[in-house]
Write a protein that holds these residues in place. Sequence first.
Motif, PDB file in Angstrom:
ATOM      1  N   PHE D  19       7.477   4.998   3.448  1.00 38.53           N
ATOM      2  CA  PHE D  19       6.318   5.203   2.364  1.00 38.53           C
ATOM      3  C   PHE D  19       5.382   6.102   2.909  1.00 38.53           C
ATOM      4  CE2 PHE D  19       2.346   4.543   0.341  1.00 38.53           C
ATOM      5  CZ  PHE D  19       2.754   4.657  -0.949  1.00 38.53           C
ATOM      6  N   PHE D  20       4.987   7.123   2.212  1.00 41.19           N
ATOM      7  CA  PHE D  20       4.085   8.086   2.720  1.00 41.19           C
ATOM      8  C   PHE D  20       3.088   8.562   1.534  1.00 41.19           C
ATOM      9  CE2 PHE D  20       7.812   8.394   5.338  1.00 41.19           C
ATOM     10  CZ  PHE D  20       7.371   8.292   6.679  1.00 41.19           C
ATOM     11  N   HIS D  21       1.777   8.567   2.039  1.00 36.91           N
ATOM     12  CA  HIS D  21       0.527   8.902   0.815  1.00 36.91           C
ATOM     13  C   HIS D  21       0.131  10.115   1.263  1.00 36.91           C
ATOM     14  CE1 HIS D  21      -2.126   8.558  -2.399  1.00 36.91           C
ATOM     15  NE2 HIS D  21      -3.149   8.408  -1.631  1.00 36.91           N
ATOM     16  N   LEU D  53       1.052  -0.971  -1.973  1.00 36.72           N
ATOM     17  CA  LEU D  53       1.291  -2.183  -2.707  1.00 36.72           C
ATOM     18  C   LEU D  53       1.783  -2.033  -4.032  1.00 36.72           C
ATOM     19  CD1 LEU D  53      -1.830  -3.861  -0.786  1.00 36.72           C
ATOM     20  CD2 LEU D  53       0.524  -4.178  -0.262  1.00 36.72           C
ATOM     21  N   GLY D  54       1.061  -0.792  -4.627  1.00 34.97           N
ATOM     22  CA  GLY D  54       1.484  -0.521  -6.103  1.00 34.97           C
ATOM     23  C   GLY D  54       3.068   0.065  -6.168  1.00 34.97           C
ATOM     24  N   ALA D  55       3.334   0.715  -5.160  1.00 37.62           N
ATOM     25  CA  ALA D  55       4.946   1.235  -5.041  1.00 37.62           C
ATOM     26  C   ALA D  55       5.713   0.057  -4.887  1.00 37.62           C
ATOM     27  CB  ALA D  55       5.033   2.212  -4.202  1.00 37.62           C
ATOM     28  N   ARG D  56       5.077  -1.027  -4.001  1.00 37.22           N
ATOM     29  CA  ARG D  56       6.136  -2.417  -3.894  1.00 37.22           C
ATOM     30  C   ARG D  56       6.091  -3.216  -5.010  1.00 37.22           C
ATOM     31  NH1 ARG D  56       8.428   0.596   0.030  1.00 37.22           N
ATOM     32  NH2 ARG D  56       8.303  -0.371   2.218  1.00 37.22           N
ATOM     33  N   GLY D  57       5.171  -2.919  -5.934  1.00 38.70           N
ATOM     34  CA  GLY D  57       4.963  -3.637  -7.130  1.00 38.70           C
ATOM     35  C   GLY D  57       4.245  -4.924  -6.956  1.00 38.70           C
ATOM     36  N   LEU D  58       3.130  -4.778  -5.868  1.00 38.06           N
ATOM     37  CA  LEU D  58       2.409  -6.098  -5.753  1.00 38.06           C
ATOM     38  C   LEU D  58       0.893  -6.051  -6.277  1.00 38.06           C
ATOM     39  CD1 LEU D  58       3.915  -6.861  -2.257  1.00 38.06           C
ATOM     40  CD2 LEU D  58       3.546  -8.688  -4.262  1.00 38.06           C
ATOM     41  N   GLN D  59       0.538  -4.607  -6.047  1.00 38.70           N
ATOM     42  CA  GLN D  59      -0.959  -4.493  -6.511  1.00 38.70           C
ATOM     43  C   GLN D  59      -1.289  -4.934  -7.910  1.00 38.70           C
ATOM     44  OE1 GLN D  59      -2.829  -3.544  -4.115  1.00 38.70           O
ATOM     45  NE2 GLN D  59      -4.788  -2.979  -5.284  1.00 38.70           N
ATOM     46  N   GLN D  60      -0.356  -4.479  -8.767  1.00 37.74           N
ATOM     47  CA  GLN D  60      -0.415  -5.028 -10.304  1.00 37.74           C
ATOM     48  C   GLN D  60      -0.714  -6.573 -10.160  1.00 37.74           C
ATOM     49  OE1 GLN D  60       1.978  -3.323  -8.790  1.00 37.74           O
ATOM     50  NE2 GLN D  60       2.647  -1.628 -10.063  1.00 37.74           N
TER      51      GLN D  60
END
Lengths: 152, 152, 152, 152
Positions: D19-21, D53-60
């Motif tokens: 994962f890269f931002h 965390l958003g990309a992994r579906g946890l931030q939401q």
Amino acid sequence: MKKFSYIHDFKLWEKEFDFFHSIKVRFSETDMFGHLNNTVPFVYFEEARIEFLGARGLQQEWLSKASEVIPVVADLQCDFLEQVFFGDILSIGVKVDSFARSSCDIHYKGTKQDGSVCFVGRGTLVQVSTITGKPVPFTEAAREKLLGSSKV
Amino acid sequence: MKKFSYIHDFKLWEKEFDFFHSIKVRFSETDMFGHLNNTVPFVYFEEARIEFLGARGLQQEWLSKASEVIPVVADLQCDFLEQVFFGDILSIGVKVDSFARSSCDIHYKGTKQDGSVCFVGRGTLVQVSTITGKPVPFTEAAREKLLGSSKV
Amino acid sequence: MKKFSYIHDFKLWEKEFDFFHSIKVRFSETDMFGHLNNTVPFVYFEEARIEFLGARGLQQEWLSKASEVIPVVADLQCDFLEQVFFGDILSIGVKVDSFARSSCDIHYKGTKQDGSVCFVGRGTLVQVSTITGKPVPFTEAAREKLLGSSKV
Amino acid sequence: MKKFSYIHDFKLWEKEFDFFHSIKVRFSETDMFGHLNNTVPFVYFEEARIEFLGARGLQQEWLSKASEVIPVVADLQCDFLEQVFFGDILSIGVKVDSFARSSCDIHYKGTKQDGSVCFVGRGTLVQVSTITGKPVPFTEAAREKLLGSSKV
């Protein structure tokens, strides 16, 4: 008490601080979780470190345009122990914990008004040549200044 | 709609923007009121202004070490219209609204995903000599670059 | 002296300040141009404004969780007069320059150690209901607190 | 290559990022030494971690008002390897390096346009109950989300 790889005996470690810098938490330094954003203690470390180096008589030399050596922060770390809030007045302790040839390990301790330790941290400061970009060993005089009265 | 001393006709003013820069609000830019801290739009103005000047072909010249002129921000202002929140993706419009001999008036418009304008602002950019420190008139070529296609 | 739309007589305007907050410029607040980044005075305005409101006895009320009104910054502006550098100790003057029914115009003056004014600014503070989101007129008691001794 | 207590085999460690931002360095993030101020990578870590965390579906889930657990950063550290300058476009890699019952060790790698690694870092993220304030073990589903495809 939580364990930290860079603190062997917390009580002893605490006693070695004899320089403290006071910082009041700004409103703009809080975040939507209602407390101090966790990136801000590093700003406090920098402010307190510079005050410390100034008090030890080294900042003047390092900030002089003619200086052939400058201090470079090689790494930084912070452990968050207690939440910090807007308006808190923190005391940031700073000390040189140990020396290598051309670097030293600077430790930090953040304490709240009620005496509770809210964060601790450390970072390596390397003395670097502005000409070669390479590390330059500390002189004996610089070491003595950095240690101040704390280890005498 | 609220009145702004620097915007005569809001609809017309809005239409003149043809450069937009996108910025996503960081968590660390919110404050304990749960929204974007009101000091941060000025950071966005700076980022968007530099992107704008780069797109207009002027930033390269001004940032060159050999440049004898640099842009200096003489004043800045911002009107806050809507609250902005963590994760909002803002479009920051930038344009040169007017020129004086050696300065120009740069205007900003921040828009949220839903199209609502969340803040507007402006600031004077003065071209200053790095040698004398005095204002230096824009060349005709620089004026044309700054105006881009927006007023053609 | 440069002209400012919000200052009629600079000498008179200066005399009306009787609250001052001291801030030392942080290293992290400078930028690669070697001086204070121009987004930072707005952070100083916020810090000084909150100290001012606290000294006037209003911040406590506004920050109380039970408060049905909060202060909202509707706009901010700053004119940059002199470069500010790392380590400068600034005195930020704050005053209420004028009142409307539910808002007031707060003015700022930043002064360097040598007495030179480095920036001036202003911003509207609106008292807003946390329930309706609408402006709420200041009570006479609040107005008197805000004015303090400065206009007596 | 410098040694890091939290990286055993740098080549292997590097390969595990998927994962890269991307972040472009702001002018206001530089300091008078002409480079990125060393407090800013922690801001980048936070931005990249939240995107991860958003990309992994946890931030939401964690940011939902109804959530009974929130992620808390227990510590952060950064090693600075190369100077970073205004306008640099950094790629910030993020991964979960290891798990404990109710916490995980998140690692970061900052890379410049030319492929050189400019900083690396890590920090512990603890899942905490908003009701008791105590750590809450990750569910198997959350662990799987956090690991994503990187360790499959």
